[in-house]
Design an enzyme around this catalytic site. Structure first.
Site, mmCIF file in Angstrom:
data_model
loop_
_atom_site.group_PDB
_atom_site.id
_atom_site.type_symbol
_atom_site.label_atom_id
_atom_site.label_comp_id
_atom_site.label_asym_id
_atom_site.label_seq_id
_atom_site.Cartn_x
_atom_site.Cartn_y
_atom_site.Cartn_z
ATOM 1 N N LYS A 84 0.813 -1.221 0.000
ATOM 2 C CA LYS A 84 0.000 0.000 0.000
ATOM 3 C C LYS A 84 0.846 1.272 0.000
ATOM 4 O O LYS A 84 0.450 2.292 -0.556
ATOM 5 C CB LYS A 84 -0.926 0.009 1.219
ATOM 6 C CG LYS A 84 -2.011 -1.059 1.180
ATOM 7 C CD LYS A 84 -3.052 -0.750 0.128
ATOM 8 C CE LYS A 84 -4.242 -1.701 0.192
ATOM 9 N NZ LYS A 84 -5.158 -1.504 -0.941
ATOM 10 N N GLU A 134 -9.768 5.975 3.030
ATOM 11 C CA GLU A 134 -10.634 4.904 3.506
ATOM 12 C C GLU A 134 -9.735 3.712 3.776
ATOM 13 O O GLU A 134 -8.672 3.600 3.168
ATOM 14 C CB GLU A 134 -11.693 4.555 2.448
ATOM 15 C CG GLU A 134 -11.242 3.578 1.350
ATOM 16 C CD GLU A 134 -10.165 4.129 0.437
ATOM 17 O OE1 GLU A 134 -10.041 5.366 0.333
ATOM 18 O OE2 GLU A 134 -9.434 3.334 -0.182
ATOM 19 N N SER A 150 1.723 -9.640 -0.918
ATOM 20 C CA SER A 150 1.434 -8.202 -0.863
ATOM 21 C C SER A 150 1.551 -7.598 0.531
ATOM 22 O O SER A 150 1.743 -6.400 0.668
ATOM 23 C CB SER A 150 0.042 -7.939 -1.429
ATOM 24 O OG SER A 150 -0.920 -8.704 -0.731
#
Lengths: 267, 405
Positions: free
Chosen positions: B98, B120, B387
């Protein structure tokens, strides 16, 4: 001439402004909507904006979010909303009805089918808040072919150039959102609105409705001074929340607010 | 692919943000000007070598890139098929892919002079990554998080608070990621003058799907070069989990023109696709419009968005990035699913066999990757995008084991 055009022409001839209440279809229960629509007309509404319940109302504040949740608790669907309009038309063939909502229920039904069934039910205009003109190029002609006006939003952030291109696609009226925010936000600034409308008048001859932040007769009258129509929603829907177990009391309270606004606007 | 005219993947999205029939900009009028402004700035900066250098420098010295491409030898042995490589995004600062995106968007916010950022978050990884870059740049930060996710991801909630962000629990709707995104949009439309909305995935109105993809493509560019260097050739298959799909698009995109490379996006199968309790719009949904773009969605006959289920909060989302919808339709990527149970099994397996604890999101990719590798030959190579790391999920897994910690 469409019902919406006819209504604005008649109002203009009489030197009056349109009062346009919004309610969510099916709030607090499906059986309340039809009598409430007739109440609105009796109290002085000129056009009704009827909200299509949606699970994810991104542009709405808490008041209308909760209205949609109440309607969805009864699983009120777009098809049922169209049935409500058809039923309304049995007793009222003059008051324009604009469906207001989000795109996905329409997309799921299919644009052709929606346009056909909405026209058959007696809907006059469609305002989908998440369908800007750029994405509406295929949709507007479909609606037009069925005699449905496509109502678009204009915002404080809309440039003159952009407003011109939006108004070229719009018909019926355009809806100026008076402030940056969601529905039910704080009070609007009438001077700001007047300045913006001066600019918008240079790019379009369409009637301009103004909404967001209109709470009472005084604000409705002030906005009516500069706009062609006054849209009022959250303050009405609030009455349904406040009278959750007593829809009759909610209907009376809503009628009283509309009558007060009507009186103030016509004064 | 059978098409004789190769598709020009660099030509999508088009000027208005469309990936075939998907994507676009479906938002209320108030946001249009801000999106235009963001698009103009992004066009200027993405061609600006100084901006790219700034981004690359942050990725190297703050995030710790490049992340390794690791040959998981014991897992390969155990599975008994293709060689399994893991792209170690879990080793990034903040523990997931991210941050690649939040670094990029925070730089955009800085160039636009916006003092406040909002985001969010579902699992909390994007919220943490946003709070982190906000702390570093001295920006005010508020993060919207579904009340249900606040409960499931208490550790990340506290991390965000320590970083100086305010976490706002969202109690509307299903109280998960989609509702957090609704609320962030409402905040943005209200505070548009001073606020930059850092969207966490390759969804939302144009230009977000494109710019988030571009920032995440560092994953695939590195993996491609690393594989060529370490294995002497391209991989045969790529596997990544897909919620919104940012880690997957980041890995896949730089390989799209390599026709020999097969790609698998793994959605959350939840309790099984047949039960209806899942978060797999590409496997079991249909096209619709939500959160500013047209894409595959989970919605009912009436067009209402339906509640999703996944053991992993980060995949618990009813939509998916529009580019994935397009890649599905043209057949370039296969979209498959892994159930909660399969993901949990993979979580335990990778932890025990390689000493690497994957996030539950990434565990979906590991689960399918193992299955795929088993069906391939030992000369072949599978790259699985790891990830994120699994520390944040220890409470969830312990709970499933009946242990409270």
């Amino acid at each position: 001439m469409s019902r919406i055009q006819a209504r604005f022409s008649a109002l203009q001839a009489a030197g009056r402004k349109a009062l346009i209440p919004y309610i969510t279809a099916g709030d607090p229960a499906p059986a309340v909507t039809l009598p409430l629509m007739h109440d609105l007309v009796a109290a002085g509404a000129d056009i009704i904006e009827l909200g299509i319940p949606f699970s994810d109302p991104m542009a709405d504040g808490p008041v209308i979010q909760l209205a949609m949740e109440r309607a969805l608790a009864h699983e009120v669907s777009l098809r049922q909303v169209l049935e409500m309009v058809a039923e309304f038309r049995q007793r009222d063939n003059d008051t324009p009805v604009v469906l207001m909502g989000y795109l996905n229920p329409v997309e799921r039904m299919g644009y052709d089918e929606f346009a056909r069934e909405a026209a058959e039910a007696g809907v006059d205009g469609v305002l989908t808040v998440d369908l800007p003109p750029e994405e509406a190029v295929d949709v507007v002609p479909l609606f037009k072919a069925r005699g449905l006006d496509t109502i678009f939003l204009l915002a404080p952030t809309t440039t003159a150039e952009r407003a011109r291109s939006i108004c070229q696609q719009a018909s019926g009226y355009v809806y100026y959102v008076s402030l940056k925010g969601v529905t039910g936000s704080s009070a609007l600034d009438v001077t700001d609105v007047a300045n913006k409308l001066d600019m918008l008048r240079t790019v379009t001859d369409l009637p301009i409705g103004v909404g967001f932040g209109i709470r009472d007769g005084a604000t409705a009258a002030a906005v009516g001074e500069v706009a062609d129509g006054v849209v009022v929603g959250s303050v009405l829907v609030n009455q349904i929340a406040a009278n959750a177990d007593n829809p009759d009391a909610a209907r009376k309270a809503i009628s009283a607010i509309i009558a007060e606004m009507r009186g103030a606007m016509d004064h | 692919m059978s098409d004789s005219n190769p598709i020009d993947f660099s030509a999508v999205p088009d000027a208005r943000g469309h990936f075939g029939p998907y994507g676009g900009r479906f938002v209320s009028e108030t946001l249009m000007d801000a999106l235009d402004e963001l698009e103009r700035l992004y066009r200027t900066l993405s061609d600006d070598p100084a901006f790219q250098a700034e981004f690359d420098r942050d990725l190297a010295f703050y995030v710790g890139r490049p992340s390794p491409l690791y040959l998981a030898e014991r897992l390969t042995q155990k599975v008994g098929g293709a060689q399994i490589y893991l792209k170690r995004e879990d080793l990034n600062h903040t523990g997931a892919h991210k941050v690649n995106n939040t670094i990029g968007q925070a730089l955009l916010a800085k160039h636009m002079g916006k003092p406040r950022v909002i985001a969010e978050t579902g699992a909390g990884q994007h919220g943490v990554a946003t709070a982190t870059v906000a702390a570093r740049l001295g920006l005010k930060c508020q993060v919207y998080m579904g009340a249900e996710d606040v409960r499931r991801q208490a550790l990340n909630v506290y991390r965000m608070k320590l970083l100086g962000a305010e976490v706002i629990p969202v109690t509307s709707g299903s109280r998960t990621l989609k509702d957090a995104m609704n609320e962030a949009m409402r905040d943005w439309v209200t505070n548009i003058d001073d606020t930059f909305y850092i969207i966490g995935t390759v969804a939302g109105p144009h230009p977000y799907p494109e710019l988030v993809r571009d920032f995440q493509c560092v994953i695939g560019r590195e993996a491609r070069e690393q594989c060529l260097t370490q294995a002497g050739r391209l991989p045969d298959a790529l596997v990544a989990c897909v919620g919104g799909g940012s880690n997957a698009i980041g890995l896949f995109h730089p390989f799209l023109n390599d026709e020999s490379v097969r790609m698998y996006g793994v959605e959350a199968g939840g309790h099984g696709i047949a039960t209806g309790e899942h978060a797999a719009p590409l496997s079991a949904g249909q096209p619709g419009v939500l959160h500013g773009n047209r894409t595959y969605l989970m919605s009912d006959e009436a067009g209402q968005i339906i509640e999703t289920h996944s053991v992993s909060a980060g995949l618990d989302y009813p939509g998916v990035g529009p580019e994935h919808s397009w890649l599905k339709d043209i057949g370039r990527v296969d979209y498959v699913d892994a159930t909660d149970d399969e993901a949990l099994h993979a979580f335990r397996e990778l932890t025990r066999v390689e000493g690497i604890m994957p996030a539950l999101e990434s565990s979906h990719a590991v689960a399918y990757g193992m299955k795929l590798a088993a069906s391939m030959s030992p000369e072949e190579i599978v790259v699985i995008n790891l990830s994120g790391r699994g520390d944040k999920d220890i409470h969830t897994v312990a709970g499933i084991d009946g242990i409270s910690i």
